[in-house]
Write a protein that holds these residues in place. Sequence first.
Motif, short mmCIF file in Angstrom:
data_model
loop_
_atom_site.label_atom_id
_atom_site.label_comp_id
_atom_site.label_asym_id
_atom_site.label_seq_id
_atom_site.Cartn_x
_atom_site.Cartn_y
_atom_site.Cartn_z
N GLY A 8 0.84 -1.34 0.13
CA GLY A 8 0.07 0.14 0.13
C GLY A 8 1.05 1.31 -0.07
N LEU A 19 -0.70 -4.58 -4.78
CA LEU A 19 -0.67 -5.24 -3.32
C LEU A 19 -0.38 -6.77 -3.48
N ARG A 37 -11.88 -4.40 1.39
CA ARG A 37 -11.41 -3.16 1.45
C ARG A 37 -12.33 -2.35 2.60
N THR A 90 -9.79 4.68 -2.16
CA THR A 90 -8.77 4.76 -0.83
C THR A 90 -9.49 3.88 0.17
N TYR A 93 -6.75 -2.10 2.64
CA TYR A 93 -7.13 -3.32 2.14
C TYR A 93 -6.56 -4.51 2.77
N THR A 117 -3.37 -3.04 4.63
CA THR A 117 -2.48 -2.19 4.17
C THR A 117 -3.35 -1.17 3.40
N LEU A 118 -2.93 0.16 3.80
CA LEU A 118 -3.62 1.32 3.53
C LEU A 118 -3.17 1.72 2.06
N VAL A 119 -4.31 2.08 1.35
CA VAL A 119 -4.10 2.51 -0.12
C VAL A 119 -4.42 3.94 0.02
#
Length: 123
Positions: A8, A19, A37, A90, A93, A117-119
């Motif tokens: 991410g 990812l 997500r 956004t 995930y 994990t942040l996107v």
Amino acid sequence: VQLQASGGGLVQAGGSVRLSCSASGRTASSIAMGWWRQPPGEVREFVAAISGSTGSTLYAESVKGRFTISRDAAKNTVYLQMNSLKPEDTAVYYCAATADRYFGARFDRYDYWGQGTLVTVSS
């Protein structure tokens, strides 16, 4: 089964991110794996899944044609290639796996979850 997601980060709208989710422990190539997500302030939603036995894939309507899920059985790793990203993508995930041969988009059928994990997609 332990799942570790990575990849991410911050990306501009229209950009791409890949990812990865590595599985360890008592894994079996026949189990299905998926990506979910959770956008800020919203509930977790299904993104994509891949069958372990047939390689079939399933996508949420909102990501069809932009995201691709794939699997490297030898590495026990699942990937989510995300292209043409939009600000509404956004989210945190999460990768997930089933304990049996279930393949689909039901939240309650996924037994194992990674840490997320942040996107972040900027406009």
